[in-house]
Write an enzyme that holds these catalytic residues in place. Structure first.
Site, mmCIF file in Angstrom:
data_model
loop_
_atom_site.group_PDB
_atom_site.id
_atom_site.type_symbol
_atom_site.label_atom_id
_atom_site.label_comp_id
_atom_site.label_asym_id
_atom_site.label_seq_id
_atom_site.Cartn_x
_atom_site.Cartn_y
_atom_site.Cartn_z
ATOM 1 N N LEU A 48 0.826 -1.198 0.000
ATOM 2 C CA LEU A 48 0.000 0.000 0.000
ATOM 3 C C LEU A 48 0.863 1.253 0.000
ATOM 4 O O LEU A 48 0.554 2.237 -0.677
ATOM 5 C CB LEU A 48 -0.931 -0.005 1.214
ATOM 6 N N TYR A 193 -4.749 -8.266 16.295
ATOM 7 C CA TYR A 193 -4.758 -7.324 15.169
ATOM 8 C C TYR A 193 -6.045 -6.520 15.149
ATOM 9 O O TYR A 193 -6.027 -5.294 14.999
ATOM 10 C CB TYR A 193 -4.601 -8.090 13.857
ATOM 11 N N LYS A 197 -6.438 -2.357 15.487
ATOM 12 C CA LYS A 197 -7.004 -1.474 14.478
ATOM 13 C C LYS A 197 -8.185 -0.672 15.033
ATOM 14 O O LYS A 197 -8.428 0.464 14.614
ATOM 15 C CB LYS A 197 -7.417 -2.282 13.245
#
Length: 292
Positions: A48, A193, A197
């Site tokens: 990304l 995870y 986030k």
């Protein structure tokens, strides 16, 4: 290493001290331009990061890339360098461990004097994930995920905001979160995870509240981006597991996975003046995964 198509060093006279507000006479195309700005990207060596670096260069911004390797190792790094030359922009790469507070301060102190335009934007792409059942998932891995994804985002945002305040320029910070901050993903065990986030989304809101209204510093907008599943080399191994691809594809309304290029426009929007009244928000780009 760096690619510099301009030899000018940073000149205080080039600063734009105040943010632009709504202007109905301004061409729409300008709202997505990043001329006269330097944008920093953490995790810039990833799938990304390189895609966004090229988009920012094309949109008129200079780019400072930060990532852990001593030199960029991305398979498409030559494309990033070609974009800098094609669009006559400045590109540099600096090795950085985003979890090391002293190193973050040191690296920012080293690259800031080299800029020809003020630091006006930051995109935090640095992040890691590990799969595994929570019942026996190692605590050391949980700490590492939180350290990179949350502490690293905080340190990068803090350093960028500090420099913006020192230069008295407005700016925009984009923290890359995930739709996993909203939902628990089917077929994969990623509790740490997902929690990290969700924390990134809350970090963006909290920083926006502080830096959008303080009289002792310029306006700094802070937003987060929450992508859905992206088809990349990083997800290839997981997608090879029986049933995972059909599960992921079927979990969203567009019945496909995204590609990294589909996040160029959302990030350019949040970095540019087109989003001048947007802060403390999360932009979810997930193919409708969370909208069922």
């Amino acid at each position: 290493m760096s690619v510099n198509s301009n030899c000018n060093v940073h000149d205080p006279r080039l600063r734009e001290a105040k943010p632009s507000q709504g202007d109905p006479a301004r061409p729409v195309a300008d709202l997505f331009r990043l001329n006269g700005r330097t944008i920093v990207i953490t995790g810039a060596n990833g799938f990304l990061g390189t895609t966004l670096a090229m988009a920012i260069l094309e949109s008129g911004g200079d780019v400072v890339c930060l990532d852990l390797p001593a030199e960029p190792t991305a398979a498409n790094w030559d494309e990033v360098e070609r974009a800098a030359l094609k669009y006559d922009r400045s590109l540099s790469y600096w090795s950085l461990n985003v979890t090391d507070e002293n190193m973050v301060a040191e690296v920012f102190a080293r690259f800031m004097p080299t800029l020809q335009f003020p630091l006006r934007g930051l995109v935090v792409c640095a992040g890691i994930s590990r799969n595994g059942p929570a019942i026996d998932f190692p605590v050391s891995a949980v700490r590492q995920i939180l350290d990179v994804n949350v502490t690293g985002a905080f340190l990068a945002a803090q350093a960028a905001a500090w420099e913006m305040r020192q230069s008295d320029v407005s700016g925009s910070i984009v923290l890359v979160a995930s739709m996993s901050g909203y939902v628990s993903n089917k077929g994969v065990d990623t509790a740490a995870y997902n929690a990290s986030k969700s924390a990134v989304q809350q970090l963006a809101r909290s920083l926006a509240a502080e830096w959008g209204s303080r009289k002792d510093m310029p306006l700094i907008r802070v937003n987060s981006l929450s992508p859905g599943y992206i088809r990349t080399a990083a997800t290839a191994e997981t997608l090879e597991k029986p049933g995972i691809e059909s599960q992921w594809v079927g979990d969203n309304m567009l019945y496909r996975l995204s590609t990294a290029d589909e996040f160029r426009a959302p990030v350019l929007f949040m970095l540019g003046d087109g989003s001048s009244f947007m802060t403390g928000s999360d932009l979810r780009v997930d193919g409708g995964h969370c909208a069922w």
